[in-house]
Every structure is written in structure tokens, then in C-alpha cells.
Design a protein around this motif. Structure first.
Motif, mmCIF file in Angstrom:
data_model
loop_
_atom_site.group_PDB
_atom_site.id
_atom_site.type_symbol
_atom_site.label_atom_id
_atom_site.label_comp_id
_atom_site.label_asym_id
_atom_site.label_seq_id
_atom_site.Cartn_x
_atom_site.Cartn_y
_atom_site.Cartn_z
ATOM 1 N N SER A 135 16.064 32.747 6.756
ATOM 2 C CA SER A 135 16.135 31.963 7.883
ATOM 3 C C SER A 135 15.894 30.473 7.742
ATOM 4 O O SER A 135 15.003 30.156 6.672
ATOM 5 N N GLN A 136 16.477 29.626 8.510
ATOM 6 C CA GLN A 136 15.956 28.277 8.084
ATOM 7 C C GLN A 136 14.642 27.908 8.661
ATOM 8 O O GLN A 136 14.261 26.760 8.324
ATOM 9 N N TYR A 137 14.194 28.776 9.451
ATOM 10 C CA TYR A 137 12.725 28.789 9.894
ATOM 11 C C TYR A 137 11.928 29.686 8.889
ATOM 12 O O TYR A 137 10.733 30.001 9.515
ATOM 13 N N ALA A 138 12.102 30.203 8.148
ATOM 14 C CA ALA A 138 11.412 31.161 7.405
ATOM 15 C C ALA A 138 10.047 30.411 6.823
ATOM 16 O O ALA A 138 8.952 31.077 6.722
ATOM 17 N N GLY A 139 10.100 29.303 6.259
ATOM 18 C CA GLY A 139 8.942 28.168 5.907
ATOM 19 C C GLY A 139 8.258 27.764 7.338
ATOM 20 O O GLY A 139 7.108 27.229 6.996
ATOM 21 N N TYR A 140 8.615 27.946 8.271
ATOM 22 C CA TYR A 140 7.761 27.754 9.613
ATOM 23 C C TYR A 140 6.674 28.436 10.063
ATOM 24 O O TYR A 140 5.681 28.103 10.385
ATOM 25 N N PHE A 141 6.869 29.754 9.580
ATOM 26 C CA PHE A 141 5.851 30.888 9.963
ATOM 27 C C PHE A 141 5.034 31.154 8.712
ATOM 28 O O PHE A 141 5.805 31.344 7.699
ATOM 29 N N ASP A 142 3.891 31.617 8.783
ATOM 30 C CA ASP A 142 3.012 32.394 7.745
ATOM 31 C C ASP A 142 3.588 33.895 7.721
ATOM 32 O O ASP A 142 2.604 34.631 8.048
ATOM 33 N N ALA A 143 4.774 33.985 7.333
ATOM 34 C CA ALA A 143 5.439 35.406 7.326
ATOM 35 C C ALA A 143 5.089 36.314 5.962
ATOM 36 O O ALA A 143 5.133 35.322 4.846
ATOM 37 N N ASP A 144 5.093 37.394 5.921
ATOM 38 C CA ASP A 144 4.767 38.144 4.601
ATOM 39 C C ASP A 144 5.840 39.172 4.223
ATOM 40 O O ASP A 144 5.996 40.124 5.058
ATOM 41 N N PHE A 145 6.867 38.871 3.597
ATOM 42 C CA PHE A 145 7.776 39.519 3.106
ATOM 43 C C PHE A 145 7.653 40.291 1.818
ATOM 44 O O PHE A 145 8.690 40.709 1.120
ATOM 45 N N SER A 146 6.380 40.132 1.208
ATOM 46 C CA SER A 146 6.169 40.705 -0.062
ATOM 47 C C SER A 146 6.498 41.791 -0.375
ATOM 48 O O SER A 146 6.403 42.908 0.814
ATOM 49 N N SER A 147 6.626 42.587 -1.561
ATOM 50 C CA SER A 147 7.130 43.990 -1.669
ATOM 51 C C SER A 147 5.673 44.930 -1.151
ATOM 52 O O SER A 147 5.917 45.925 -0.970
ATOM 53 N N ASP A 148 4.436 44.259 -1.359
ATOM 54 C CA ASP A 148 3.190 45.082 -1.406
ATOM 55 C C ASP A 148 2.617 44.662 0.051
ATOM 56 O O ASP A 148 1.445 44.850 0.396
ATOM 57 N N ASN A 149 3.379 44.561 1.150
ATOM 58 C CA ASN A 149 2.811 44.005 2.481
ATOM 59 C C ASN A 149 2.630 45.227 3.243
ATOM 60 O O ASN A 149 2.185 45.177 4.675
ATOM 61 N N GLY A 150 2.869 46.434 2.836
ATOM 62 C CA GLY A 150 2.756 47.733 3.565
ATOM 63 C C GLY A 150 3.817 48.039 4.415
ATOM 64 O O GLY A 150 3.737 49.161 4.938
ATOM 65 N N SER A 151 4.735 47.184 4.247
ATOM 66 C CA SER A 151 6.099 47.679 5.336
ATOM 67 C C SER A 151 7.241 47.325 4.316
ATOM 68 O O SER A 151 8.597 46.912 4.919
ATOM 69 N N ASP A 152 7.184 47.560 3.131
ATOM 70 C CA ASP A 152 8.339 47.660 2.251
ATOM 71 C C ASP A 152 9.204 46.343 2.033
ATOM 72 O O ASP A 152 10.571 46.246 2.047
ATOM 73 N N GLY A 153 8.377 45.143 2.215
ATOM 74 C CA GLY A 153 9.198 43.992 2.114
ATOM 75 C C GLY A 153 9.647 43.463 3.493
ATOM 76 O O GLY A 153 10.246 42.421 3.281
ATOM 77 N N LYS A 154 9.598 44.292 4.428
ATOM 78 C CA LYS A 154 10.175 43.660 5.659
ATOM 79 C C LYS A 154 8.922 43.219 6.836
ATOM 80 O O LYS A 154 7.774 43.740 6.447
ATOM 81 N N LEU A 155 9.276 42.462 7.540
ATOM 82 C CA LEU A 155 8.323 41.716 8.318
ATOM 83 C C LEU A 155 8.062 42.925 9.503
ATOM 84 O O LEU A 155 8.629 43.455 10.323
ATOM 85 N N ALA A 156 6.630 43.335 9.200
ATOM 86 C CA ALA A 156 6.120 44.104 10.081
ATOM 87 C C ALA A 156 5.648 43.769 11.520
ATOM 88 O O ALA A 156 5.124 42.740 11.809
ATOM 89 N N LEU A 157 6.142 44.320 12.577
ATOM 90 C CA LEU A 157 6.014 43.991 14.072
ATOM 91 C C LEU A 157 5.471 45.132 14.840
ATOM 92 O O LEU A 157 5.938 46.214 14.899
ATOM 93 N N PRO A 158 3.981 44.883 15.032
ATOM 94 C CA PRO A 158 3.345 46.086 15.662
ATOM 95 C C PRO A 158 3.413 46.296 17.105
ATOM 96 O O PRO A 158 2.772 45.935 17.888
ATOM 97 N N VAL A 159 4.551 47.151 17.473
ATOM 98 C CA VAL A 159 4.712 47.352 18.877
ATOM 99 C C VAL A 159 4.711 48.673 18.981
ATOM 100 O O VAL A 159 4.883 49.289 20.284
#
Length: 788
Positions: A135-159
Motif C-alpha cells: 500500500s502507498q500508505y503502508a509507511g503511514y501506520f505503525d503496522a506489523d506484517f512481520s512473520s513472527d507477529n502472531g498472525s503469520d505475517g498478516k495484519l491482525a485485526l482483533p474483532v
């Protein structure tokens, strides 16, 4: 007191800032904008504010926000003046109308986060979910797409309601993924098959709300507010271009920055913002300081929004003689201690618990950052060491230069106490020696944990004297000496002459007059004890600690005259439920105990009806005269002490607000200024305007000597210009007024030479004057020398 502070001709010069033609701050007036109270409505009250004597409107966030927002802190891109409030044209009209009556405008800006409650209403966040790291806005947010983020490298949304609860997922004809009321965008080419199949192809993963996994930094624990990376130049430019436009159009005179401690590097951010707004506009920060913490001297700001000064004023009016007895009453009633030792230990434990339960994702990410700095480090030891450090630092964040020694001292103590963590602590010290990811992530996590564990948890779990349990407060040491109070004011006048002084804000746990009433319990602990015992015998609460906490707040809002109507009863019931859930002992926001909350409702009903109501009213009536005096005394010090007084909407009259949303109720501005508190405010600001040099950067604060048997009751100080022998303004008032008796007549203040005139009564004084005479017209004497 009814005859105090009549209107008077002043002949004041218009206040002008040294840097140009902008108004020198005399006092700010905070207005909570809502869809029902926008720029047009503010224009309608400008005459009232001008008559009051303030110099600046201080507006809550004016940016376009989530639909229905009543506060504006959940703003959404593209950044712009909210059309709901009146848009750019409405702001320009307000600017012109305000200028016509001599008022400047400050706005509240929110750089730390943006609203994501309705994802599709936030195009930046929606694009992040749709395109992921690309995303062109990926650098806007302090987002965690790392492989060891507890969500297999995907952005976790707790809903999700529970793990694997995807049966309610649907995909509509527009390709929007729906989960109950939640709507999420889908990646290009990801449609086809079941909704579960579509979900599996996204850059994000929906996870249980209580999983402890989240893919982005939040504002504290509010999932609906996603943190922004202002350290990224593109983010700063995108979020501040509209502010630059307002500055270029000269529509504002300054800004208040919301929660800068949440940013990656507050100092660099503020330096850049100062460069944008220039030196002739005002810059304030909502910075919560610990009781033993000074504001970082290198920050390019006028000062904080004033919780530090609120704490000092609160403490100087709290009678130390009653604190020991209140501690005993608390322990006897609740079965729990509440002294400084217990509060210190409990605060530390709350931080450890809060970090583990509310911020596990942030904790893991911080530890990963540290192990990246040293891959050989023991991650388990680092996890523990980080926890210990956050629990012990005692400040929101310790990466300001003046606080480095504090961090080093805490690290040394942890290593001594836990030798097994010595290597991990050494790594933390080394990794945070310079700016970078370890430094910033430790600071951001520490601030969030501190806020949630202290102000939003501990302050609802103890109740020795709840007036001291305020944002930035120090309930462990709720009282301070008069000499220390003066000492701190001398320093503040020298170092931060334009810092704000808060009395009430949209974030205070209870309003200024409510706190003043509660603080009086320290002056009458025996009578308070009798009332508590009577209620516990005749109408016991469903929980002792919760009841003891709530009863003090009931005292604080109890109407003089004792008539509790249905509206107040409903407000108290709503507050009781919120307070009990924040405490999280018997009921919580996520696990509501309806039986307990119903019992609280019934108990509030018992307190506010006979026969219990009569006993409460007896105490409130007895302390009523002292309360009226100290309400005015506190307000006078806030407006005439060092700094710039901030008047929260409606507090020019007596107010009875509790925590938000109660303190955001609409204000009836049609009320008359012929009111004891409003007259005091107007008189104080007239004097301040007429003698602005004594209150500005060239002014000083001078404690005045009072002699006699009631000397410790008297608060007397002068405001002068540095280099001049005598003060230009003298303020004399009193504290602990419930026990202030005829000793005031033999307690004296030696005035400087000349005749001094009271700004309210116009009475004249000279030479040695006794405290009773000075306060005869009213609780506060504001004196200026005749002929000046």
C-alpha cells in the motif's frame, strides 16, 4: 459573597505579544465542538467570552472525524476542517468575529492517531488493508506484517467474538467483507469462493478481540484509533498540510498537540511543528508529568496544558492533618490500605498486569526490536527486564534528555534486585543510549501502560481521597506545604510563564468544583467517618471499596439545598457503572456483571432519597460555606498564578461534572455573569490584562510573608516585573477555611508602601492589614496599587 467583583471600568490596553500583533495570552477558554455546537454557535457566545475577559478561544479538534463523533479525536483523512462544524468558511467567519472582539484562536491537533472504527471511512487505513505492505500508505501506520507477529505475517485485526468465529462473514456485491457491523475492503483479485476463502486471501486476518494480537499501534488500548508514524516525512506532510494552510491564511494563533508522548520522537516532531507555526504563535502540549518530573527544558513549546499546576493547586488546598485519619477510615471501611507505600506497590503491580493483559503485542514487538539489536540476547530475560523497567520508571516516557539519568538509575536498581536480569538490563541501556527503534518503542509502550494502569485503573481501585486521583495527580502525597507550593510557583514563573494552568478539562476525572468539595473531607474527617458508618449500617453498598469511592463523588456533586432530581440521579448511576467497569474488580467493560450493576443502581437510589439523603445533605450544608470560599480561591490562583489559566466551558459558574462523557454535556451560555465565580474570573482577568507585564515572560511570582496564628491558612503572593522592587498585583486568599476562625483577625500581611485597592470591592488598604479585613468583602482579595 453576593456583592463580590462587580463590573468596573478598566481602561486596559489591548494585550499584544512581544513577537507581533497577536494577543498575549491572558486566559484560554476551552470549547467542546460537536455537530450540534459548531463554528456558528461559537460565534453566538463570543460576546459572553469577551465580557469574561479571556484572550483566546481554545477549540477541540476541528478536523473531519468519524460520523457522529462528539469529540473529534477520531479524525479521518483527507485532513480538512470538518464540514459538520462549518468547514473552512465557517472557521474563517469565526476568525473574523473573534478578531472583532479581540480574541485569538487555538486549535487542538491530533498527530498521534487517526480514527478507524469504520474502516471504509478512512481511505488511508482501507488502502493499507486492501494492499498490505504494498500500500502507498503502508509507511503511514505503525503496522506489523512481520512473520513472527502472531498472525503469520498478516495484519491482525482483533474483532472476532471467538477464535475461528468466521461463520458470520459475508461478502457483499461490492466486494466488501462483512463481519456483523464491521466492513473491510478486499484485495484486488481476491474474490471467489466462500467468505472464509476470501478472508484467507487478504493481507489482514480477523482475530479474537481478546487474543492479545493486534497488527498496529493504537492509542492506548483503543482499537478504533490507529497510530501514525509522524517520523515519516510523507506522513507529517500529509497530516499537516491543512494546518499550514490555516497558518498561511492566518486563521489560527496556535495549536495544542494531543498526546505527543505517543509519537516516535516527540522532540523532533515539536521542533518541526514549531518551524511551521513560527515563533509568534503559541504551542502547547498535552504532557502528563509525574510529581517528581520537570518538563524537558529543550522542548520548543510554551509549556504543558497544565495538569502539573492542577496537582499543585489541588494539594495546597488539601489539609495534611486529615490524611492520616482518612487513611484509617479507608482501611476500616474497605479492608484495604491506601497509604503511600501501598499505592506505590500497587501502581507497580498494576503496570506489570496491564502490560501482560492489555499490551502483549506491543510487549512482544518491543522485545523483538531489542533482540534485533543483539540476536544473541536471551529473549525471556529481556521480556522480564522490559516489564520491570516499565513498572519502575514512574514517568510516561524516559527518552527525553533530562530523564536519561532516571532510566539509568532504574536500570541499576533492577540489576541489583534481579541479578538474573543484569545482562538484559545492560542491553536495554545500551540499545536506548541513542535514538532509534529500541528507544522509541520502549517509550511508546511505557506511556501507554502508565496511562492505562494508573489513571484508568488504579485511580478507580482506591479511594483514600478521590479528589487527588486526577490526571497527573499524586494520591500517594495528596497534600503539600505552603512553602513548597510557593517554591514551585517561583520556578514556573521563571521557566514556563506561558504554560497553561488546567482546573477542569475534557479529560479530568471530576470537575474543579467537585474536587474542591471532596477535598474538604480532609478538613472534617470525624464528621465524614460518622456519615460513612451511618450509611454502611443503614444502606450498605454492594461492594465496600466501590461504595466508598462512589460516596465521595456523590458528596462532590451534591446540590446545595439537597434536592437531587432525576437527572442528577441518572448521571450518578451512569457514572457508577463506568467507574466500576474501569476498576474492573466486580464488573468490566467486556464481562459485565449486570446483577452487581443493578445493585449499584439501587444503592445510588438509596443514597439520593430519604432518609440517607438527609444525612448527606447535613454534611454538605455544613461544609458549604468553606466550599464556596475555596472554589473561588482555587480559581483565583489558577488565573493569577504563574502560567495562563485555561477555563473549561461552563466553569465560570459552579459546576458539578464527572468524567467524560458527563463533562461534555452542553453548556447553557445564557446564564448571567452576575455570579460569584464569574465575577471573580472577570475581575481577575481585568487585573491581569491591565498588568500584563507582571504575568508575562518578564514577570515574576513573589511569596508574601503572613504573620499570626492563622498564617498557615493564608495564601498570599505578588506578581511583579523582574527588577522592580514592589509587586504590581497582590493576591490574598485562604485555605482550610472550615476551621478558619477569629484568628484571622490577628493574622497580618504587611503591604508594600502606598494605598492598595481591591479589584472587586474597591476597598482600600495600606500598611499592615489583617487577613479578616482583606477577606471581608469576599474570599479573595486582588489588590493593585492606587495610581498604577
Amino acid at each position: 459573597m453576593a456583592g463580590m467583583y462587580p463590573g468596573a471600568h478598566t481602561g486596559d490596553d489591548a494585550p499584544v505579544a512581544a513577537g507581533g500583533n497577536r494577543p498575549e495570552p491572558i486566559a484560554t477558554y476551552r470549547i467542546q465542538l460537536t455537530p450540534e455546537f459548531g463554528f456558528v454557535e461559537v460565534i453566538g457566545i463570543l460576546g459572553h467570552l469577551a465580557d469574561l475577559g479571556v484572550s483566546h478561544l481554545y477549540l477541540s479538534p476541528i478536523g473531519a472525524a468519524m460520523p457522529g463523533s462528539t469529540h473529534g479525536y477520531d479524525w479521518v483523512p483527507p485532513p480538512q476542517v470538518s464540514p459538520v462544524l462549518g468547514g473552512r468558511e465557517g472557521l474563517a467567519a469565526l476568525r473574523a468575529a473573534a478578531r472583532a472582539v479581540g480574541l485569538g484562536i487555538l486549535i487542538d491537533i491530533v498527530p498521534n492517531h487517526t480514527g478507524v472504527a469504520e474502516v471504509l471511512r478512512n481511505p488511508w487505513f482501507a488502502d493499507l488493508l486492501r494492499h498490505g505492505p504494498g500500500s502507498q500508505y503502508a509507511g503511514y501506520f505503525d503496522a506489523d506484517f512481520s512473520s513472527d507477529n502472531g498472525s503469520d505475517g498478516k495484519l491482525a485485526l482483533p474483532v472476532l467474538a471467538a477464535d475461528g468465529d468466521l461463520a458470520s462473514l459475508t461478502v457483499d456485491r461490492h466486494g466488501v467483507l462483512r463481519y456483523y457491523d464491521h466492513e473491510f475492503p478486499t484485495a484486488p483479485g481476491s474474490l471467489g469462493g466462500t467468505a472464509t476463502d476470501v478472508h484467507a486471501r487478504q493481507h489482514y486476518r480477523l482475530v479474537p478481540w481478546n487474543s492479545g494480537i493486534i497488527g498496529y499501534r493504537r492509542f492506548f488500548t483503543v482499537n478504533e484509533l490507529a497510530g501514525l508514524r509522524q517520523e515519516n516525512d510523507a506522513v507529517y506532510d500529509a497530516t499537516h498540510a491543512w494546518i499550514r494552510e490555516l497558518l498561511d491564511a492566518d486563521l489560527i494563533d496556535g495549536v495544542r498537540v494531543d498526546h505527543p508522548d505517543g509519537l516516535w520522537d516527540p522532540t523532533s516532531y515539536l521542533e518541526r511543528l514549531r518551524g511551521d507555526i513560527g515563533t509568534d504563535r503559541l504551542l502547547y502540549i498535552e504532557k502528563i508529568l509525574a510529581a517528581d518530573e520537570a518538563l524537558e527544558p529543550t522542548l520548543p513549546v510554551e509549556g504543558t496544558t497544565g495538569y502539573d499546576q492542577l496537582r499543585l493547586i489541588e494539594a495546597v488546598f488539601t489539609a495534611p492533618s486529615g490524611i492520616v485519619e482518612l487513611s484509617e477510615i479507608h482501611e476500616h471501611t474497605t479492608g484495604m490500605p491506601a497509604d503511600a507505600h501501598w499505592l506505590h506497590d500497587t501502581e507497580r503491580q498494576r503496570k506489570l498486569t496491564t502490560l501482560a493483559q492489555m499490551f502483549p503485542a506491543e510487549h512482544r514487538r518491543l522485545v523483538r526490536t531489542l533482540t534485533h539489536a543483539d540476536p544473541t540476547a536471551d529473549s525471556a530475560a529481556l521480556t522480564d527486564a522490559v516489564s520491570e523497567m516499565i513498572a519502575d520508571l514512574g514517568v510516561y516516557r524516559a527518552d527525553y534528555p533530562s530523564l536519561r539519568s532516571r532510566l539509568l538509575g532504574v536500570a541499576e536498581e533492577i540489576a541489583r534486585r534481579r541479578p538474573d536480569l543484569a545482562d538484559a538490563v545492560t542491553l536495554i541501556v545500551r540499545a536506548t543510549a541513542n535514538p532509534g527503534a529500541p528507544t522509541s518503542r520502549l517509550a511508546q509502550t511505557c506511556g501507554a501502560v502508565t496511562a492505562k494502569s494508573v489513571e484508568d485503573s488504579l485511580f478507580y481501585r482506591t479511594a483514600r481521597l478521590v479528589s487527588a486521583q486526577e490526571v497527573g495527580g499524586d494520591p500517594a502525597n495528596p497534600a503539600l506545604s505552603l512553602s513548597y507550593f510557593h517554591e514551585r510557583n517561583v520556578v514556573r514563573a521563571q521557566d514556563w510563564p506561558r504554560a497553561m494552568t488546567a482546573s477542569s478539562t475534557h479529560d479530568t476525572k471530576r470537575g474543579e468544583d467537585v474536587r474542591a468539595r471532596i477535598a474538604l473531607l480532609a478538613q472534617v474527617p470525624e464528621r465524614w467517618s460518622l456519615l460513612v458508618r451511618h450509611i454502611w449500617d443503614t444502606a450498605p453498598p454492594p461492594d465496600h471499596l466501590t461504595g466508598y469511592f462512589l460516596l465521595q463523588n456523590v458528596i462532590g456533586v451534591w446540590p446545595l439545598g439537597g434536592r437531587v432530581d432525576g437527572g442528577l440521579r441518572d448521571r450518578l448511576r451512569a457514572y457508577a457503572r463506568k467507574a466500576a467497569r474501569e476498576a474492573g474488580v466486580r464488573t468490566t467493560w467486556t464481562e459485565v456483571d449486570e446483577t452487581f450493576e443493578d445493585a449499584l443502581d439501587a444503592w445510588i437510589g438509596a443514597l439520593t432519597t430519604e432518609p440517607v439523603a438527609g444525612r448527606i445533605d447535613d454534611l454538605v450544608t455544613r461544609i458549604g460555606p468553606a466550599w464556596e470560599q475555596e472554589v473561588l480561591a482555587r480559581k483565583a490562583i489558577a488565573l493569577l498564578g504563574p502560567g495562563v489559566g485555561d477555563i473549561y466551558q461552563g466553569t465560570e459558574w459552579y459546576e458539578d461534572s464527572l468524567v467524560d462523557p458527563d463533562n461534555r454535556r452542553p453548556v447553557d451560555f445564557r446564564r448571567s455573569l452576575d455570579h460569584p465565580k464569574a465575577r471573580l474570573v472577570a475581575a481577575a482577568l481585568r487585573v491581569r490584562r491591565a498588568h500584563r507585564l507582571a504575568f508575562g515572560p518578564d514577570g515574576d511570582y513573589r511569596p508574601l510573608q503572613v504573620d499570626g496564628p492563622a498564617a498557615d491558612h493564608a495564601i498570599a503572593f505578588g506578581r511583579g516585573v523582574r527588577g522592580e522592587s514592589d509587586p504590581r498585583v497582590i493576591v490574598v486568599t485562604a485555605r482550610f477555611t472550615h476551621s478558619l476562625d477569629d484568628r484571622a483577625a490577628t493574622t497580618t500581611l504587611a503591604l508594600p508602601s502606598g494605598t492598595w485597592i481591591d479589584a472587586g470591592s474597591r476597598s482600600e488598604h495600606a500598611g499592615s492589614v489583617d487577613l479578616a479585613a482583606l477577606r471581608a468583602p469576599g474570599p479573595v482579595a486582588i489588590l493593585t496599587r492606587s495610581g498604577i
